[in-house]
Design an enzyme around this catalytic site. Structure first.
Site, short mmCIF file in Angstrom:
data_model
loop_
_atom_site.label_atom_id
_atom_site.label_comp_id
_atom_site.label_asym_id
_atom_site.label_seq_id
_atom_site.Cartn_x
_atom_site.Cartn_y
_atom_site.Cartn_z
N GLY A 46 0.83 -1.20 0.00
CA GLY A 46 0.00 0.00 0.00
C GLY A 46 0.86 1.25 0.00
CD GLN A 51 3.18 5.83 2.81
OE1 GLN A 51 2.22 5.29 2.26
NE2 GLN A 51 4.18 5.16 3.37
CB CYS A 93 5.07 1.90 7.49
SG CYS A 93 4.63 3.48 6.74
CG LEU A 94 6.38 1.04 1.41
CD1 LEU A 94 5.76 1.37 0.06
CD2 LEU A 94 7.50 0.03 1.26
CG HIS A 135 -0.61 1.30 7.33
ND1 HIS A 135 0.27 1.00 8.34
CD2 HIS A 135 0.10 2.04 6.43
CE1 HIS A 135 1.46 1.53 8.06
NE2 HIS A 135 1.38 2.16 6.90
CD GLU A 136 -1.12 2.68 2.79
OE1 GLU A 136 -0.75 3.88 2.73
OE2 GLU A 136 -0.31 1.75 2.95
CG HIS A 139 0.31 6.82 5.67
ND1 HIS A 139 1.44 7.42 6.17
CD2 HIS A 139 0.60 5.50 5.59
CE1 HIS A 139 2.38 6.50 6.39
NE2 HIS A 139 1.88 5.32 6.06
#
Length: 170
Positions: A46, A51, A93-94, A135-136, A139
């Protein structure tokens, strides 16, 4: 399409709330394509526009297994309308490279959004898809996985990320 730079914690842009999208434009379509290329190259399941430093309420998810065909899902202006149950599980997480911690999430969610062409849809999800949606969505609201950790784990991750940031800033 282009691979973009993913912001890493503690970059303050990760805390900015995303703005709703009024219309699907060619620029937005290009952003979606760049997000997909960036996410697959990372690799991740994702990625939120925030991000990449883009202040838009949009994220993408692909939770297909490696042996399955890609199933890219685009969520524009997502809104979680139902949360049910609790699950605790490992999350990465990226924007936090190398970090994986157990995070408490709802077990099942329902989300309403627009697809990449602006068509409304609603899905109910569980498992990895439900976790990724939550999660997204976090963000887009400026909430990071570190905000969902206990104090001790939060301090450990903060130190690790600060050390990484210092090493890459030199």
């Amino acid at each position: 399409m282009a691979i973009r730079t993913i912001l890493h914690y503690p970059d303050p842009r990760l805390r900015q709330k995303a703005q709703p999208i009024d219309q699907i434009t060619p620029e937005l379509q290009r952003l979606i394509d760049d997000m997909a290329e960036t996410m697959y190259a990372a690799p991740g399941v994702g990625l939120a526009a925030t991000q990449l430093g883009e202040p838009y309420r949009i994220f993408i998810i692909d939770v297909a297994n490696e042996d399955e065909p890609s199933n890219l899902m685009v969520f524009v202006n997502p809104e979680i309308t139902r949360r049910e149950g609790d699950v605790l599980g490992p999350e990465g997480c990226l924007s936090f490279p190398g970090v994986s911690e157990d995070i408490k999430r709802a077990e099942n969610v329902t989300v309403r959004a627009l697809d990449r062409s602006g068509k409304p849809f609603e899905i109910s999800a569980d498992g990895l898809l439900a976790v990724a949606i939550q999660h997204e969505t976090d963000h887009l609201d400026g909430v990071l996985m570190i905000d969902r950790m206990g104090m001790l784990k939060k301090r450990i991750v903060q130190r690790k990320m600060q050390k990484r940031h210092s090493a890459t800033a030199d």
